[in-house]
Design a protein around this motif. Structure first.
Motif, PDB file in Angstrom:
ATOM      1  N   ASN A   1      20.764 -11.450 -20.876  1.00 44.51           N
ATOM      2  CA  ASN A   1      19.970 -12.736 -20.946  1.00 44.51           C
ATOM      3  C   ASN A   1      19.468 -13.328 -19.830  1.00 44.51           C
ATOM      4  N   ILE A   2      20.258 -13.426 -18.899  1.00 46.21           N
ATOM      5  CA  ILE A   2      19.968 -14.024 -17.516  1.00 46.21           C
ATOM      6  C   ILE A   2      19.732 -12.793 -16.519  1.00 46.21           C
TER       7      ILE A   2
ATOM      8  N   ILE B   1      28.096 -26.083 -18.385  1.00 44.49           N
ATOM      9  CA  ILE B   1      27.413 -25.380 -17.259  1.00 44.49           C
ATOM     10  C   ILE B   1      27.055 -24.166 -17.650  1.00 44.49           C
ATOM     11  N   LEU B   2      28.204 -23.398 -18.140  1.00 42.03           N
ATOM     12  CA  LEU B   2      28.087 -22.054 -18.341  1.00 42.03           C
ATOM     13  C   LEU B   2      27.104 -21.665 -19.603  1.00 42.03           C
ATOM     14  N   ARG B   3      27.363 -22.633 -20.598  1.00 45.49           N
ATOM     15  CA  ARG B   3      26.616 -22.466 -21.694  1.00 45.49           C
ATOM     16  C   ARG B   3      25.104 -23.204 -21.507  1.00 45.49           C
ATOM     17  N   GLY B   4      25.072 -24.103 -20.724  1.00 40.86           N
ATOM     18  CA  GLY B   4      23.564 -24.421 -20.015  1.00 40.86           C
ATOM     19  C   GLY B   4      23.076 -23.618 -19.445  1.00 40.86           C
ATOM     20  N   LEU B   5      23.581 -22.559 -18.544  1.00 42.18           N
ATOM     21  CA  LEU B   5      22.631 -21.515 -17.701  1.00 42.18           C
ATOM     22  C   LEU B   5      22.251 -20.522 -18.722  1.00 42.18           C
ATOM     23  N   ASN B   6      22.973 -20.296 -19.919  1.00 43.04           N
ATOM     24  CA  ASN B   6      22.280 -19.384 -20.613  1.00 43.04           C
ATOM     25  C   ASN B   6      21.506 -19.776 -21.645  1.00 43.04           C
ATOM     26  N   LYS B   7      21.236 -21.145 -22.023  1.00 46.84           N
ATOM     27  CA  LYS B   7      20.382 -21.978 -22.690  1.00 46.84           C
ATOM     28  C   LYS B   7      18.920 -22.194 -21.809  1.00 46.84           C
ATOM     29  N   THR B   8      19.142 -22.653 -20.650  1.00 42.41           N
ATOM     30  CA  THR B   8      18.107 -23.083 -19.744  1.00 42.41           C
ATOM     31  C   THR B   8      17.490 -21.897 -19.428  1.00 42.41           C
ATOM     32  N   PHE B   9      18.224 -20.631 -19.153  1.00 42.67           N
ATOM     33  CA  PHE B   9      17.338 -19.511 -18.695  1.00 42.67           C
ATOM     34  C   PHE B   9      17.261 -18.559 -19.697  1.00 42.67           C
ATOM     35  N   TYR B  10      17.384 -18.693 -20.780  1.00 44.01           N
ATOM     36  CA  TYR B  10      17.282 -17.672 -22.031  1.00 44.01           C
ATOM     37  C   TYR B  10      16.333 -16.735 -22.067  1.00 44.01           C
ATOM     38  N   HIS B  11      16.520 -15.614 -21.881  1.00 48.02           N
ATOM     39  CA  HIS B  11      15.783 -14.408 -21.737  1.00 48.02           C
ATOM     40  C   HIS B  11      14.812 -14.672 -20.743  1.00 48.02           C
ATOM     41  N   GLN B  12      15.311 -14.922 -19.475  1.00 53.72           N
ATOM     42  CA  GLN B  12      14.493 -15.101 -18.371  1.00 53.72           C
ATOM     43  C   GLN B  12      14.976 -14.183 -17.346  1.00 53.72           C
ATOM     44  N   THR B  13      14.020 -14.161 -16.141  1.00 53.46           N
ATOM     45  CA  THR B  13      14.308 -13.519 -14.962  1.00 53.46           C
ATOM     46  C   THR B  13      14.520 -14.693 -13.964  1.00 53.46           C
ATOM     47  N   VAL B  14      15.521 -14.800 -13.167  1.00 55.74           N
ATOM     48  CA  VAL B  14      15.875 -15.967 -12.061  1.00 55.74           C
ATOM     49  C   VAL B  14      15.997 -15.446 -10.748  1.00 55.74           C
ATOM     50  N   THR B  15      16.022 -16.401 -10.045  1.00 54.06           N
ATOM     51  CA  THR B  15      16.618 -16.264  -8.621  1.00 54.06           C
ATOM     52  C   THR B  15      17.860 -16.982  -8.346  1.00 54.06           C
TER      53      THR B  15
ATOM     54  N   GLN C   1      18.616 -19.039  -6.424  1.00 53.64           N
ATOM     55  CA  GLN C   1      18.312 -20.346  -5.826  1.00 53.64           C
ATOM     56  C   GLN C   1      18.292 -21.234  -6.935  1.00 53.64           C
ATOM     57  N   GLN C   2      17.841 -20.714  -8.176  1.00 54.39           N
ATOM     58  CA  GLN C   2      17.651 -21.393  -9.512  1.00 54.39           C
ATOM     59  C   GLN C   2      19.024 -21.634 -10.082  1.00 54.39           C
ATOM     60  N   VAL C   3      19.889 -20.625 -10.042  1.00 52.74           N
ATOM     61  CA  VAL C   3      21.251 -20.681 -10.622  1.00 52.74           C
ATOM     62  C   VAL C   3      21.892 -21.592  -9.682  1.00 52.74           C
ATOM     63  N   GLU C   4      22.010 -21.597  -8.353  1.00 51.36           N
ATOM     64  CA  GLU C   4      22.789 -22.452  -7.682  1.00 51.36           C
ATOM     65  C   GLU C   4      22.128 -23.870  -7.884  1.00 51.36           C
ATOM     66  N   SER C   5      21.056 -24.168  -7.832  1.00 50.72           N
ATOM     67  CA  SER C   5      20.569 -25.540  -8.035  1.00 50.72           C
ATOM     68  C   SER C   5      20.926 -26.204  -9.308  1.00 50.72           C
ATOM     69  N   TYR C   6      20.958 -25.347 -10.389  1.00 53.79           N
ATOM     70  CA  TYR C   6      21.215 -25.659 -11.672  1.00 53.79           C
ATOM     71  C   TYR C   6      22.701 -25.887 -11.800  1.00 53.79           C
ATOM     72  N   ILE C   7      23.764 -25.544 -11.096  1.00 52.57           N
ATOM     73  CA  ILE C   7      25.021 -25.573 -11.249  1.00 52.57           C
ATOM     74  C   ILE C   7      25.334 -26.935 -10.397  1.00 52.57           C
ATOM     75  N   ALA C   8      24.609 -27.172  -9.461  1.00 52.60           N
ATOM     76  CA  ALA C   8      24.891 -28.195  -8.389  1.00 52.60           C
ATOM     77  C   ALA C   8      24.356 -29.391  -9.034  1.00 52.60           C
ATOM     78  N   LYS C   9      23.175 -29.421  -9.749  1.00 49.76           N
ATOM     79  CA  LYS C   9      22.619 -30.702 -10.452  1.00 49.76           C
ATOM     80  C   LYS C   9      23.540 -31.184 -11.523  1.00 49.76           C
ATOM     81  N   GLN C  10      23.996 -29.995 -12.339  1.00 45.90           N
ATOM     82  CA  GLN C  10      24.818 -30.561 -13.556  1.00 45.90           C
ATOM     83  C   GLN C  10      26.113 -30.747 -13.447  1.00 45.90           C
ATOM     84  N   SER C  11      26.727 -30.170 -12.188  1.00 42.79           N
ATOM     85  CA  SER C  11      27.962 -30.712 -11.594  1.00 42.79           C
ATOM     86  C   SER C  11      27.996 -31.936 -10.893  1.00 42.79           C
ATOM     87  N   GLY C  12      26.825 -32.224 -10.297  1.00 42.32           N
ATOM     88  CA  GLY C  12      26.961 -33.474  -9.372  1.00 42.32           C
ATOM     89  C   GLY C  12      27.638 -33.282  -7.885  1.00 42.32           C
ATOM     90  N   LEU C  13      27.785 -31.996  -7.826  1.00 41.70           N
ATOM     91  CA  LEU C  13      28.323 -31.798  -6.397  1.00 41.70           C
ATOM     92  C   LEU C  13      27.528 -31.133  -5.435  1.00 41.70           C
TER      93      LEU C  13
END
Length: 551
Positions: free
Chosen positions: A347-348, A435-449, A451-463
């Motif tokens: 999926n990702i 966040i785990l579910r959000g990764l799979n929804k946000t990047f559904y059927h996509q190719t990613v870097t 940096q995209q994954v790291e940024s998503y986790i940081a933004k959603q966690s607020g850390l």
């Protein structure tokens, strides 16, 4: 016990290549760049559809056929690159009924069109080819075709090519960043044998010369390395699972001679696995294509909607517990791990294999999450701690870019421990799950870097996680927590490669509990309970770090 752990460690080191032939290299060749770089002659077109039509002569270990490329031009161009290993012969390339000229350079093939193809144009060409594909010496790790016999002496054939290259057996745009939107796989096999491939079976046709053609359609984006064939004498049974997106079809294909053993073994794990992973990661990503588990003549691979299984119907990893905790023998490692890749890997998918920690780190953590779903959180924590013995900290787990080279095999269990560590920092399991579910929804059927994954986790966690990701992903060593207790005072700091590393940590400031402190690269001092000494002081074992006593 020591011999057992050494054996398990050796097995994991082999497995960590995950069907990849690559070895550590300090320099790279032109061939590496042609394979690993998304060059202008690759980025000029976006793959929309393949029709792979291949005939497999099992006795001669010979393949022949064609692949139709349907694409959309992303810019004006008159020349493009596709890929096919040089040991396979290109018989012709057809475009609008005429043959196109082509040139080879290593495993890259360049074709020239008679006129410029304009941006936005949808067009197609077909490559006809034949030859003896590379035979895998030790599948799935070294990559290639597998020609074996089952216990009854019947042919048993498959392929595993992640990292090694799908172009080792069929012509395609062999770069991980461009997933084809849909795919028809037509496989002709000698009469009396069956072919199982990805997606759903559309038809079975009798062909001339004693062959039978199986036509499978994949309706979801799929990466080249996931396209597979399984040829043999199979038993087939069906089931369904009521999941988050409705009724999911389940198809099981074992060798006929193993079906009695396979049925109860697979039934024990598959539905609980789907329930666990849909809870943690979101809906199974390929309801349109269904879920299949197929017995393979190699250990296993995450072939999308047709997961390869070769764990001999044993619990653990070929009967071993890679964690040493006992929990690793409560499930079939290959069923759980390779199915977990349907979310992280299929999926990702990472654009470059250098970022494969995204596939392997999260999927390795899926083993712990399945353990948690079945046996509780302490069991999962014990499993995560146990797998640390398999980490080498040899080279960074992110590899060099644009040369088709992954990083350290530590991407599995160091990656898993990084995910677990981030969970501790979030300190809210529902937020972590979202966040785990959000990764799979946000990047559904996509190719990613990464940096995209790291940024998503940081933004959603607020850390602020940039220094943590850098230390664990881009350096070989983990951070060291240095401490000293004197006269009721704790002095502490981080020793790390990343400048001003400042990850929070849970430690024992008083007996029986953990409290959060905020170490930095500079020494800090705080008061501790009188009963806390250098010997009794502990850091929370859920944090994967080194601890060093002394000033």
């Amino acid at each position: 016990m020591k011999k057992f752990l050494i054996c398990c460690f050796f097995i994991l080191c082999i497995f960590s290549a995950d069907a990849q032939l690559m070895t550590n290299k300090s320099s790279f060749s032109r061939a590496d760049s042609l394979r690993g770089t998304l060059s202008p002659m690759r980025s000029c077109y976006d793959i929309n559809y393949y029709h792979l039509d291949v005939k497999i002569d099992v006795d001669q270990k010979f393949i022949s056929g064609s692949n139709e490329f349907r694409f959309t031009a992303t810019r004006d161009f008159d020349k493009l690159q596709f890929d096919l290993f040089s040991n396979l012969k290109i018989d012709k390339v057809l475009y609008k009924g005429a043959e196109l000229p082509y040139q080879r350079e290593f495993n890259a093939v360049f074709i020239a069109f008679p006129a410029s193809i304009k941006t936005g144009t949808r067009d197609s060409f077909t490559v006809f080819y034949s030859g003896n594909p590379v035979i895998a010496k030790n599948p799935p790790w070294d990559g290639g075709f597998i020609f074996k016999k089952d216990k009854s002496g019947n042919p048993w054939v498959s392929v595993a090519c992640q990292g090694f290259g799908a172009s080792s057996w069929w012509p395609n745009k062999d770069h991980q960043s461009d997933e084809v939107d849909s795919l028809l796989i037509s496989v002709s096999v000698p009469e009396g044998l069956q072919d199982i491939s990805n997606g759903r079976l559309r038809s079975i046709l009798k062909k001339s010369g004693g062959y039978t053609q199986y036509n499978w359609f994949v309706g979801s984006p799929i990466n080249n390395y996931n396209v597979s064939v399984y040829i043999g004498k199979y038993a087939h049974w069906k089931d369904t699972y009521q999941g988050e997106k409705g009724l999911l079809t389940l198809d099981f294909w074992s060798l006929k001679e193993d079906s009695t053993q396979a049925r109860p073994h697979w039934a024990a794990d598959v539905k609980p696995m789907l329930k666990s992973f849909e809870h943690w990661f979101g809906p199974y990503p390929f309801y349109e294509d269904g879920y299949k588990l197929v017995q393979a003549p190699h250990l296993g691979m995450e072939h999308q909607s047709a997961v390869a299984y070769g764990n001999q119907f044993k619990m653990g990893y070929l009967g071993n517990d890679l964690s040493g905790s006992g929990w690793g023998l409560k499930f079939d490692f290959i069923t759980i791990h390779e199915s977990g890749h349907e979310w992280f890997g299929n999926n990702i998918t990472t654009k470059d294999v250098a970022d494969m920690w995204v596939h392997e780190g999260f999927t390795a953590y899926s083993e712990a999450l399945f353990t948690e779903s079945e046996h509780g959180k302490p069991a999962a924590e014990s499993y995560v701690e146990g797998i640390r013995k398999n980490i080498d900290n040899d080279i960074p787990i992110i590899g060099p870019y644009q040369v088709n080279k992954e990083g350290s095999g530590d991407m599995y269990y160091k990656g898993s421990n990084l995910v677990h560590l981030i969970r501790q920092l979030i300190n809210d399991d529902e937020k972590f799950r979202s966040i785990l579910r959000g990764l799979n929804k946000t990047f559904y059927h996509q190719t990613v870097t990464t940096q995209q994954v790291e940024s998503y986790i940081a933004k959603q966690s607020g850390l602020k996680l940039d220094k943590i990701f850098d230390q664990y992903l881009r350096h070989k060593d983990i951070p060291t927590f240095q401490y000293q207790i004197k006269e009721g005072k704790l002095s502490y700091r981080w020793i790390a490669d990343v400048k001003d590393f400042d990850m929070p940590l849970k430690v024992t400031l008083k007996p029986g509990s953990f409290a959060v402190i905020h170490p930095s690269a500079s020494w800090k001092t705080i008061q501790v309970d009188k009963d806390i000494t250098n010997k009794s002081f502990k850091a929370d074992p859920n944090f994967y770090i080194r601890i060093k006593e002394g000033s």
